[in-house]
Design a protein around this motif. Structure first.
Motif, PDB file in Angstrom:
ATOM      1  N   SER A  78      36.861  45.651  53.954  1.00  0.00           N
ATOM      2  CA  SER A  78      38.278  45.468  53.635  1.00  0.00           C
ATOM      3  C   SER A  78      39.125  45.501  54.911  1.00  0.00           C
ATOM      4  O   SER A  78      40.015  44.663  55.093  1.00  0.00           O
ATOM      5  CB  SER A  78      38.726  46.572  52.677  1.00  0.00           C
ATOM      6  N   LEU A  79      38.838  46.450  55.789  1.00  0.00           N
ATOM      7  CA  LEU A  79      39.580  46.542  57.049  1.00  0.00           C
ATOM      8  C   LEU A  79      39.325  45.330  57.942  1.00  0.00           C
ATOM      9  O   LEU A  79      40.239  44.836  58.606  1.00  0.00           O
ATOM     10  CB  LEU A  79      39.221  47.836  57.787  1.00  0.00           C
ATOM     11  N   GLU A  80      38.103  44.837  57.947  1.00  0.00           N
ATOM     12  CA  GLU A  80      37.774  43.648  58.744  1.00  0.00           C
ATOM     13  C   GLU A  80      38.544  42.436  58.230  1.00  0.00           C
ATOM     14  O   GLU A  80      39.089  41.654  59.018  1.00  0.00           O
ATOM     15  CB  GLU A  80      36.261  43.384  58.713  1.00  0.00           C
ATOM     16  N   LYS A  81      38.615  42.292  56.905  1.00  0.00           N
ATOM     17  CA  LYS A  81      39.378  41.179  56.329  1.00  0.00           C
ATOM     18  C   LYS A  81      40.859  41.316  56.678  1.00  0.00           C
ATOM     19  O   LYS A  81      41.515  40.328  57.022  1.00  0.00           O
ATOM     20  CB  LYS A  81      39.183  41.129  54.812  1.00  0.00           C
ATOM     21  N   ALA A  82      41.384  42.540  56.584  1.00  0.00           N
ATOM     22  CA  ALA A  82      42.788  42.776  56.927  1.00  0.00           C
ATOM     23  C   ALA A  82      43.025  42.456  58.395  1.00  0.00           C
ATOM     24  O   ALA A  82      44.040  41.837  58.757  1.00  0.00           O
ATOM     25  CB  ALA A  82      43.172  44.218  56.620  1.00  0.00           C
ATOM     26  N   LYS A  83      42.089  42.852  59.252  1.00  0.00           N
ATOM     27  CA  LYS A  83      42.208  42.570  60.691  1.00  0.00           C
ATOM     28  C   LYS A  83      42.224  41.066  60.934  1.00  0.00           C
ATOM     29  O   LYS A  83      43.039  40.561  61.725  1.00  0.00           O
ATOM     30  CB  LYS A  83      41.040  43.210  61.440  1.00  0.00           C
ATOM     31  N   GLN A  84      41.335  40.346  60.266  1.00  0.00           N
ATOM     32  CA  GLN A  84      41.293  38.895  60.435  1.00  0.00           C
ATOM     33  C   GLN A  84      42.598  38.251  59.957  1.00  0.00           C
ATOM     34  O   GLN A  84      43.116  37.342  60.601  1.00  0.00           O
ATOM     35  CB  GLN A  84      40.093  38.315  59.677  1.00  0.00           C
ATOM     36  N   ASP A  89      47.728  35.807  61.232  1.00  0.00           N
ATOM     37  CA  ASP A  89      49.196  35.837  61.147  1.00  0.00           C
ATOM     38  C   ASP A  89      49.825  35.920  62.543  1.00  0.00           C
ATOM     39  O   ASP A  89      50.833  35.269  62.822  1.00  0.00           O
ATOM     40  CB  ASP A  89      49.665  37.019  60.288  1.00  0.00           C
ATOM     41  N   LEU A  90      49.221  36.713  63.416  1.00  0.00           N
ATOM     42  CA  LEU A  90      49.720  36.848  64.787  1.00  0.00           C
ATOM     43  C   LEU A  90      49.643  35.512  65.516  1.00  0.00           C
ATOM     44  O   LEU A  90      50.587  35.115  66.196  1.00  0.00           O
ATOM     45  CB  LEU A  90      48.932  37.926  65.533  1.00  0.00           C
TER      46      LEU A  90
END
Length: 120
Positions: A78-84, A89-90
Motif C-alpha cells: 500500500s505504501l509503495e503504491k502511494a509512493k508511486q 503527481d510530483l
C-alpha cells in the motif's frame, strides 16, 4: 497385624519358609521397581505434556507472526503504491510548473517588448 500374616507359616518346613521368604523379597523388589517405573512414566508424561504445550505455543506464535508479516507486507504494498502515485503527481506538477514558468518568461518578454514600444 503382622503376626496374623505370619501365623499361616507356622509348621512349614525351613526349606518352604526359605522359598516363601525369597518370593516375598522378590515381590517387594518388584513392587519397588514398579513404583520407580510408575514414577518415571508419570515424569515422562509430564515432560511430554510440557513439550506438547511448548509446541502448541510455538505454533500459535508462528501463526501470529505469519499474520503480522502478511499485514506488514500488505502495508508495504500500500505504501509503495502511494509512493508511486505521489511520485507521479510530483512529476505532473513539476511539468506544470515548467510549462507555467515558460509561459511566465514568455509573458515577461512580451511585457518588456510592449514597454519598449510604449517608450518609443
Amino acid at each position: 497385624m503382622s503376626w496374623a500374616m505370619e501365623e499361616w507359616k507356622e509348621g512349614l518346613s525351613p526349606r518352604v519358609l526359605q522359598k516363601i521368604h525369597e518370593l516375598e523379597s522378590q515381590v517387594d523388589k518388584l513392587k519397588k521397581e514398579r513404583q520407580q517405573r510408575q514414577f518415571q512414566l508419570e515424569s515422562l508424561e509430564a515432560a511430554l505434556q510440557n513439550q506438547k504445550q511448548k509446541v502448541e505455543n510455538e505454533k500459535n506464535e508462528a501463526a501470529t507472526l505469519k499474520r503480522e508479516n502478511q499485514s506488514l507486507m500488505e502495508l508495504c504494498d500500500s505504501l509503495e503504491k502511494a509512493k508511486q502515485k505521489i511520485s507521479h503527481d510530483l512529476q505532473v506538477k513539476e511539468s506544470q510548473v515548467n510549462i507555467q514558468s515558460g509561459q511566465l518568461n514568455s509573458t515577461k518578454k512580451d511585457i518588456e517588448k510592449l514597454e519598449q514600444e510604449l517608450k518609443r
